[in-house]
Enzyme design. Structure first.
Site, short mmCIF file in Angstrom:
data_model
loop_
_atom_site.label_atom_id
_atom_site.label_comp_id
_atom_site.label_asym_id
_atom_site.label_seq_id
_atom_site.Cartn_x
_atom_site.Cartn_y
_atom_site.Cartn_z
N TYR A 23 0.80 -1.23 0.00
CA TYR A 23 0.00 0.00 0.00
C TYR A 23 0.83 1.29 0.00
O TYR A 23 0.26 2.37 -0.05
CB TYR A 23 -0.93 -0.01 1.22
CG TYR A 23 -1.92 -1.16 1.20
CD1 TYR A 23 -2.89 -1.25 0.20
CD2 TYR A 23 -1.88 -2.17 2.18
CE1 TYR A 23 -3.78 -2.31 0.17
CE2 TYR A 23 -2.77 -3.23 2.16
CZ TYR A 23 -3.72 -3.29 1.16
OH TYR A 23 -4.60 -4.34 1.12
N HIS A 100 -8.95 1.60 -5.48
CA HIS A 100 -8.13 0.70 -4.66
C HIS A 100 -6.67 1.01 -4.95
O HIS A 100 -6.28 1.10 -6.12
CB HIS A 100 -8.42 -0.77 -4.99
CG HIS A 100 -9.81 -1.16 -4.64
ND1 HIS A 100 -10.18 -1.48 -3.35
CD2 HIS A 100 -10.93 -1.24 -5.40
CE1 HIS A 100 -11.49 -1.75 -3.34
NE2 HIS A 100 -11.97 -1.60 -4.56
C1 DQA Z 1 -7.77 -2.01 -0.76
C2 DQA Z 1 -7.85 -3.45 -1.27
C3 DQA Z 1 -8.71 -4.30 -0.35
O1 DQA Z 1 -8.73 -5.64 -0.81
C4 DQA Z 1 -8.15 -4.29 1.06
O2 DQA Z 1 -8.97 -5.02 1.92
C5 DQA Z 1 -7.91 -2.92 1.57
C6 DQA Z 1 -7.30 -1.95 0.67
C7 DQA Z 1 -6.81 -1.16 -1.63
O3 DQA Z 1 -6.87 0.06 -1.51
O4 DQA Z 1 -5.99 -1.71 -2.38
O5 DQA Z 1 -8.13 -2.63 2.73
O6 DQA Z 1 -9.06 -1.42 -0.85
#
Ligand code: DQA
Length: 141
Positions: A23, A100
Site C-alpha cells: 500500500y 483501490h
Molecule cells: C484495498 C484493497 C482491499 O482488498 C483491502 O482489503 C484494503 C485496501 C486497496 O486500496 O488496495 O483494505 O481497498
C-alpha cells in the site's frame, strides 16, 4: 469549484504502517494533503475514514442531501463483502468512483469480487496513492 467527498473504509487509517510493500509508505493524511495540493484551485476535498460499516453507510446517506459533485470511495475490505455499502451508494445521484491502491485482481481470490463496485460508475485499481487524484481529475475535466 467542484466539491468531492472521499470515503475510506477499514484499515486505511493504518496506511504507512500497514503492509507498505502493498500500500506504500504514505499515511492517509499524507495522501489527503498531497492530493489536495495537486488539485488546488480546482477541487475542494472532504476526507472521511471509518472502520465501521454502519458509519460508512450513514456518511453516504448524509451525502444524499449535501452538495458534492462526486463521491470517491475506497471501501477497503468492505468492497468484497458489503451489500449495505453497495445499497447506500445506489441511493446517490452523483457519480461514484471506487478506488483501490492495490491491483485487486492480481491478489487473493477473495479480493476479486467487488460488491460495492457494482454501484460505481468507474473503478481505478493498482496505481497506488494516485488513484484518488486520478478519480477526481476524471470528474473535473
Ligand atoms: C484495498 C484493497 C482491499 O482488498 C483491502 O482489503 C484494503 C485496501 C486497496 O486500496 O488496495 O483494505 O481497498
Amino acid at each position: 469549484m467542484k466539491k468531492f467527498l472521499i470515503i475510506n473504509g477499514p484499515n486505511l487509517n493504518m496506511l504507512g504502517q500497514r503492509e507498505p510493500e502493498v500500500y506504500g509508505k504514505d499515511s492517509l493524511d499524507d495522501i489527503a494533503k498531497e492530493t489536495q495540493e495537486k488539485l488546488k484551485g480546482k477541487a475542494e476535498l472532504e476526507w472521511y475514514q471509518s472502520n465501521i460499516e454502519g458509519d460508512i453507510v450513514s456518511r453516504i446517506q448524509k451525502a444524499f442531501t449535501e452538495k458534492f459533485d462526486a463521491l470517491v470511495i475506497n471501501p477497503g475490505g468492505y468492497a468484497h463483502t458489503s451489500v449495505a455499502i453497495h445499497d447506500a451508494l445506489k441511493i446517490l445521484k452523483i457519480p461514484v468512483i471506487e478506488v483501490h491502491l492495490s491491483q485487486v485482481y492480481k491478489r487473493e481470490e477473495f479480493r476479486h469480487t467487488l460488491l460495492t463496485a457494482k454501484a460505481a460508475a468507474a473503478i481505478i485499481s493498482g496505481l497506488g496513492k494516485d488513484v484518488y487524484h486520478i478519480a477526481i481529475l476524471s470528474q473535473i475535466n
